[in-house]
Design a protein around this motif. Structure first.
Motif, PDB file in Angstrom:
ATOM      1  N   LEU A   6      -7.489  -8.488  11.657  1.00  0.00           N
ATOM      2  CA  LEU A   6      -8.614  -7.593  11.410  1.00  0.00           C
ATOM      3  C   LEU A   6      -8.126  -6.214  10.994  1.00  0.00           C
ATOM      4  N   LEU A   7      -7.122  -5.691  11.698  1.00  0.00           N
ATOM      5  CA  LEU A   7      -6.605  -4.368  11.365  1.00  0.00           C
ATOM      6  C   LEU A   7      -5.883  -4.381  10.018  1.00  0.00           C
ATOM      7  N   LEU A   8      -5.099  -5.423   9.745  1.00  0.00           N
ATOM      8  CA  LEU A   8      -4.425  -5.516   8.451  1.00  0.00           C
ATOM      9  C   LEU A   8      -5.444  -5.538   7.313  1.00  0.00           C
ATOM     10  N   PHE A   9      -6.534  -6.239   7.525  1.00  0.00           N
ATOM     11  CA  PHE A   9      -7.587  -6.288   6.512  1.00  0.00           C
ATOM     12  C   PHE A   9      -8.188  -4.904   6.280  1.00  0.00           C
ATOM     13  N   ILE A  10      -8.531  -4.221   7.360  1.00  0.00           N
ATOM     14  CA  ILE A  10      -9.159  -2.908   7.232  1.00  0.00           C
ATOM     15  C   ILE A  10      -8.200  -1.897   6.615  1.00  0.00           C
ATOM     16  N   ALA A  11      -6.945  -1.917   7.064  1.00  0.00           N
ATOM     17  CA  ALA A  11      -5.996  -0.882   6.650  1.00  0.00           C
ATOM     18  C   ALA A  11      -5.398  -1.123   5.271  1.00  0.00           C
ATOM     19  N   PHE A  12      -5.152  -2.398   4.915  1.00  0.00           N
ATOM     20  CA  PHE A  12      -4.367  -2.664   3.716  1.00  0.00           C
ATOM     21  C   PHE A  12      -5.067  -3.513   2.659  1.00  0.00           C
ATOM     22  N   SER A  13      -6.314  -3.948   2.921  1.00  0.00           N
ATOM     23  CA  SER A  13      -6.977  -4.811   1.947  1.00  0.00           C
ATOM     24  C   SER A  13      -8.418  -4.444   1.670  1.00  0.00           C
ATOM     25  N   ALA A  14      -9.128  -3.895   2.646  1.00  0.00           N
ATOM     26  CA  ALA A  14     -10.573  -3.701   2.506  1.00  0.00           C
ATOM     27  C   ALA A  14     -10.913  -2.785   1.340  1.00  0.00           C
ATOM     28  N   VAL A  15     -10.252  -1.637   1.245  1.00  0.00           N
ATOM     29  CA  VAL A  15     -10.535  -0.674   0.190  1.00  0.00           C
ATOM     30  C   VAL A  15      -9.506  -0.766  -0.932  1.00  0.00           C
ATOM     31  N   LYS A  16      -8.243  -0.783  -0.554  1.00  0.00           N
ATOM     32  CA  LYS A  16      -7.158  -0.846  -1.536  1.00  0.00           C
ATOM     33  C   LYS A  16      -6.074  -1.773  -1.009  1.00  0.00           C
ATOM     34  N   VAL A  17      -5.609  -2.673  -1.872  1.00  0.00           N
ATOM     35  CA  VAL A  17      -4.544  -3.590  -1.492  1.00  0.00           C
ATOM     36  C   VAL A  17      -3.226  -2.832  -1.491  1.00  0.00           C
ATOM     37  N   THR A  18      -2.577  -2.799  -0.313  1.00  0.00           N
ATOM     38  CA  THR A  18      -1.313  -2.080  -0.156  1.00  0.00           C
ATOM     39  C   THR A  18      -0.247  -3.059   0.308  1.00  0.00           C
ATOM     40  N   PRO A  19       0.573  -3.575  -0.613  1.00  0.00           N
ATOM     41  CA  PRO A  19       1.602  -4.531  -0.196  1.00  0.00           C
ATOM     42  C   PRO A  19       2.706  -3.850   0.595  1.00  0.00           C
ATOM     43  N   ALA A  20       3.350  -4.621   1.455  1.00  0.00           N
ATOM     44  CA  ALA A  20       4.466  -4.094   2.239  1.00  0.00           C
ATOM     45  C   ALA A  20       5.652  -3.838   1.320  1.00  0.00           C
ATOM     46  N   PRO A  21       6.466  -2.819   1.593  1.00  0.00           N
ATOM     47  CA  PRO A  21       7.632  -2.545   0.748  1.00  0.00           C
ATOM     48  C   PRO A  21       8.673  -3.659   0.870  1.00  0.00           C
ATOM     49  N   HIS A  22       9.388  -3.886  -0.214  1.00  0.00           N
ATOM     50  CA  HIS A  22      10.437  -4.903  -0.213  1.00  0.00           C
ATOM     51  C   HIS A  22      11.723  -4.333   0.381  1.00  0.00           C
ATOM     52  N   TRP A  23      12.360  -5.145   1.228  1.00  0.00           N
ATOM     53  CA  TRP A  23      13.638  -4.768   1.829  1.00  0.00           C
ATOM     54  C   TRP A  23      14.319  -6.063   2.276  1.00  0.00           C
ATOM     55  N   TRP A  24      15.409  -5.974   3.015  1.00  0.00           N
ATOM     56  CA  TRP A  24      16.153  -7.172   3.401  1.00  0.00           C
ATOM     57  C   TRP A  24      15.263  -8.187   4.093  1.00  0.00           C
ATOM     58  N   GLY A  25      14.372  -7.726   4.962  1.00  0.00           N
ATOM     59  CA  GLY A  25      13.495  -8.630   5.711  1.00  0.00           C
ATOM     60  C   GLY A  25      12.225  -8.994   4.978  1.00  0.00           C
ATOM     61  N   ASN A  26      12.067  -8.516   3.740  1.00  0.00           N
ATOM     62  CA  ASN A  26      10.903  -8.862   2.928  1.00  0.00           C
ATOM     63  C   ASN A  26      11.356  -8.977   1.478  1.00  0.00           C
ATOM     64  N   ASN A  27      12.259  -9.908   1.244  1.00  0.00           N
ATOM     65  CA  ASN A  27      12.840 -10.081  -0.087  1.00  0.00           C
ATOM     66  C   ASN A  27      11.802 -10.625  -1.054  1.00  0.00           C
ATOM     67  N   PRO A  28      11.654 -10.034  -2.244  1.00  0.00           N
ATOM     68  CA  PRO A  28      10.609 -10.492  -3.171  1.00  0.00           C
ATOM     69  C   PRO A  28      10.845 -11.893  -3.714  1.00  0.00           C
ATOM     70  N   ASP A  29      12.094 -12.353  -3.716  1.00  0.00           N
ATOM     71  CA  ASP A  29      12.398 -13.687  -4.226  1.00  0.00           C
ATOM     72  C   ASP A  29      12.254 -14.771  -3.164  1.00  0.00           C
ATOM     73  N   SER A  30      12.565 -14.441  -1.926  1.00  0.00           N
ATOM     74  CA  SER A  30      12.444 -15.411  -0.843  1.00  0.00           C
ATOM     75  C   SER A  30      12.423 -14.662   0.482  1.00  0.00           C
ATOM     76  N   VAL A  31      11.257 -14.611   1.106  1.00  0.00           N
ATOM     77  CA  VAL A  31      11.155 -13.869   2.363  1.00  0.00           C
ATOM     78  C   VAL A  31      11.984 -14.522   3.467  1.00  0.00           C
ATOM     79  N   GLU A  32      12.255 -15.817   3.354  1.00  0.00           N
ATOM     80  CA  GLU A  32      13.095 -16.480   4.350  1.00  0.00           C
ATOM     81  C   GLU A  32      14.563 -16.484   3.932  1.00  0.00           C
ATOM     82  N   ARG A  33      14.861 -15.809   2.790  1.00  0.00           N
ATOM     83  CA  ARG A  33      16.224 -15.680   2.278  1.00  0.00           C
ATOM     84  C   ARG A  33      16.868 -17.053   2.049  1.00  0.00           C
TER      85      ARG A  33
END
Length: 757
Positions: free
Chosen positions: A724-751
């Motif tokens: 619910l909070l993720l929806f309100i904060a990052f999707s309801a008005v504007k979609v805000t994706p999480a920044p890419h880093w080692w733990g959120n690799n754009p090619d494979s999040v599970e590395r």
């Protein structure tokens, strides 16, 4: 002040006793007694159908007199949890009920409908409703003035007095009614996503209301067979609230900040071998030895699913995802050189994408000339065996029911026909003072929505011939009792693809979805409806009263049958418009994921459910199974009829071997699951379930009974609030994706990267 928790008993016959069917098993009458004679040391049998020998576990005191048949007919868990007292004069449908149930119902409708579009999701936590509504209700009772609002008989008291347990229960009933997504999305979502022809809003809501009310009336039909048959304190509340906080904070990691934790692919970390990477990946691979730390992939079902059921699921998962999928995907079996093993797309003979859009005329009938040129579509192996095992599951449910539960159902049917009650347990006796639900209520709940569905079909809004609406309604009524009983004893819902064989013939693909919603799928929600009826009939409470000023009469708990029906109808009326609004929001904000034009890196908004529904609609609606590769599919019915007979005969021959727990419907339903996008959840689920059942429940039973359900509910609630909070904060008005880093690799999040060159 008192702290209360409601423990609901599943849809189990109240006639269960030591040598009959336990909750969650297909025990044949006499089999446990045979075991007792053989061992001479049986102490008790738990609600998983597992016998506990002396010295292994201590049991809590059961309420009621063991020599009284009215108590002895009830399962042990019911007698442990319930206090058998009631006060029919306590008010139920107060103004507070409408306010609180409306709010919690709307929230639940939004969360659960959103879950339909995700690859995994956690059901709306009814424990969250129970606990929160208790505090809010008591706050309203303590602060609102006692004042009449309105005129004459159309008035109500703003504060009718102390917040009673019956108000509390009926609020939970209403909210729980919409704790599953409305199956009208089977029609509305494909129309909006793939055909850009969303149904008119009011007509869509009427369709969803009508489909649910038909299901509701069918649930009341099954009630005779499945219901009318037969210490909570401050520390527990702290466990609940701390659990919510912990899981609420934790879920920010796998769901947004650190999605690497959602799929720990160990095999991918130790080698660059592409085979090992496919085997180890839980996001598009086989998920071998993969562990997830995302609670949305696990869920609290590990607490309450019978362990024999969990063993069936895990064994089948190993066979399907860890053995058969690799054989096909890596070994090239079953034409996987042309058609990928794990996909729900349709293909040409040469392996190119099947032109489903071009195959349909402007009126969405079959383009016969093009079909003659290109032939029937080719499906992936996993999609084909999904259909095969769905047919196995369907027929095996009927056969298993007749073999293992036939005598009990026959006894109940005879009692209904004769007007005599076959069983007279204590909880049923407590419901006697309340007025019965008039038969015309049930008739109206079937006739009126059926008329709406017929009118929508006649107007062409459901994209199916009018006569098929009548067939769908009739077939749905026919299958509701056996399918609900399978759900009652196992917690599993059997797929209903069989019904779609009655539909077809160059028609709009969405028409088959409408048929499926009305007939083969309607009993899915009937399961939820019947659970709610069971809550009103079987709701059980334990109290720790910490104030001498508390009026004990407030804690008499059974809910009048008419109030139960009303609460469910109210929940449907409130929840359906929210369901529809949620569908529109998801289609507008996540539509690029759902139609395949974009890829969700977390593999959650994959749209695999909507894609599957659309492809099934095309296949059934346009009769595209005209290819020799599909000739094996009907043999699933033969397997479904034969396997239960074999296990029944083995059980009769060797009852101690417990072949009655080798459940064919669960096996086939699990084999039917599609693991092309997510296969990282079953191992973690089974490990935690084994710890729960084999250690905590077996050797720490009092601790388990006190905290297991509370902890599971807290985890589910924490996830729901996080979403619910993720929806309100990052999707309801504007979609805000999480920044890419080692733990959120754009090619494979599970590395689990492609093999290096």
């Amino acid at each position: 002040m008192s702290q209360t928790a409601i423990a609901t008993v599943g849809i189990i016959p109240s006639t269960t006793h030591a040598n009959d069917t336990k909750a969650g098993s297909f025990d044949e009458k006499g089999s446990v007694l045979d075991f007792e004679k053989a061992t001479g040391s049986i102490e008790d049998e738990d609600d998983d159908g597992i016998v506990n020998i002396k010295g292994g576990q201590n049991f809590s005191h059961s309420n009621g007199d063991d020599d009284d048949p009215a108590y002895a007919a009830l399962p042990r868990i019911v007698r442990e949890l319930c206090d058998f007292e009631d006060d029919p004069t306590i008010p139920v449908l107060t103004w507070r009920f409408f306010v609180l149930s409306g709010a919690f119902t709307a929230l639940g409708a939004w969360l659960t409908q959103m879950g339909f579009f995700r690859t995994t999701y956690i059901p709306y936590s009814i424990y969250f409703v129970q606990i929160t509504s208790l505090y809010v209700g008591k706050f309203m009772a303590a602060t609102l003035p006692s004042k009449k609002i309105g005129f004459g008989k159309y008035s109500f008291d703003l504060n009718p007095g102390p917040f009673t347990i019956k108000e509390h229960v009926i609020i939970v009933l209403a909210a729980n009614t919409v704790a599953t997504n409305n199956l009208g999305d089977y029609v509305l979502a494909p129309l909006a996503v793939f055909y850009q022809k969303p149904m008119n809003g009011w007509l869509a809501i009427l369709f969803m209301w009508s489909a649910v009310f038909v299901e509701f009336s069918l649930a009341t039909l099954a009630k005779t067979f499945l219901i009318d048959n037969p210490d909570t304190g401050k520390l527990q509340m702290r466990v609940f609230w701390y659990g919510i906080l912990i899981f609420f904070l934790w879920e920010f990691l796998p769901e947004y900040i650190f999605p690497f934790t959602s799929s720990l692919a160990f095999l991918c970390w130790v080698t660059d071998d592409p085979t090992a990477k496919f085997l180890g990946s839980g996001l598009g691979g086989a998920g071998l030895l993969n562990i997830t730390l995302d609670w949305s992939n696990i869920g609290s079902s590990l607490v309450y699913y019978p362990y024999w059921s969990q063993v069936n699921v895990f064994a089948t998962f190993v066979l399907g995802a860890w053995i058969l999928v690799p054989i096909g995907a890596l070994g090239g079996a079953w034409q996987n050189d042309l058609y990928p093993m794990q996909t729900q797309d349709l293909y040409m003979t040469n392996g190119s994408e099947y032109p489903t859009v071009e195959l349909m005329n402007a009126d969405f009938t079959l383009n016969e000339a093009l079909f003659a040129e290109i032939g029937a579509p080719k499906m992936s192996t996993q999609l084909r065996w999904g259909y095969f095992f769905s047919y196995t599951a369907y027929l095996s449910a009927f056969v298993s029911l007749c073999l293992f539960q036939g005598p009990m159902l026959w006894k109940t049917l005879k009692s209904v026909c004769s007007g005599n009650r076959a069983y007279n347990d204590k909880l049923t006796q407590l419901m006697e003072p309340y007025p019965k639900v008039p038969i015309w209520w049930n008739i109206a709940l079937f006739i009126i929505p059926s008329a709406v569905l017929i009118a929508l079909g006649a107007a062409g809004k459901l994209y199916l011939p009018l006569y098929t609406v009548f067939i769908a309604l009739g077939f749905g009524a026919l299958i509701v009792v056996p399918m609900l009983y399978i759900y009652a004893v196992s917690g599993y819902q059997v797929p209903g693809y069989f019904n779609e064989w009655f539909y077809g013939g160059s028609r709009h693909p969405v028409g088959s979805r409408s048929y499926r919603t009305i007939s083969g799928q309607c009993w899915y929600e009937a399961c939820s409806m019947l659970n709610d009826m069971k809550l009103g009939h079987y709701v059980c409470l334990k109290f720790t009263i910490t104030s001498s000023e508390t009026d004990p009469s407030l804690f008499k708990f059974h809910v009048p049958p008419r109030a139960t029906i009303f609460a469910q109808v109210w929940g449907i009326l409130v929840g359906v418009p929210v369901n529809y609004a949620t569908i529109l929001w998801i289609v507008n904000t996540k539509g690029n994921y759902l139609d395949g034009s974009a890829i969700d890196p977390n593999n959650q908004w994959t749209g695999q459910g909507v894609i599957s529904l659309n492809n099934q609609g095309i296949a059934f609606g346009l009769k595209l199974f005209a290819d020799p590769m599909y000739n094996i599919l009907p043999y699933g019915f033969i397997l479904g009829a034969g396997l239960p007979i074999a296990f029944y005969l083995l059980h009769r021959k060797w009852p101690r071997a417990r072949f009655d727990l080798w459940n064919v419907p669960i096996f086939a339903t699990t084999m039917e699951n599609f693991y092309g996008f997510l296969s990282n959840f079953v191992l973690a689920w089974f490990i935690l379930g084994s710890i729960n059942h084999l250690y905590i429940k077996k050797y720490k039973y009092k601790f388990w009974k006190k905290y297991a359900y509370i902890a599971g509910a807290a985890a589910d609630t924490g996830f729901n609030l996080n979403m619910l909070l993720l929806f309100i904060a990052f999707s309801a008005v504007k979609v805000t994706p999480a920044p890419h880093w080692w733990g959120n690799n754009p090619d494979s999040v599970e590395r689990c990267f492609p093999a290096s060159s």
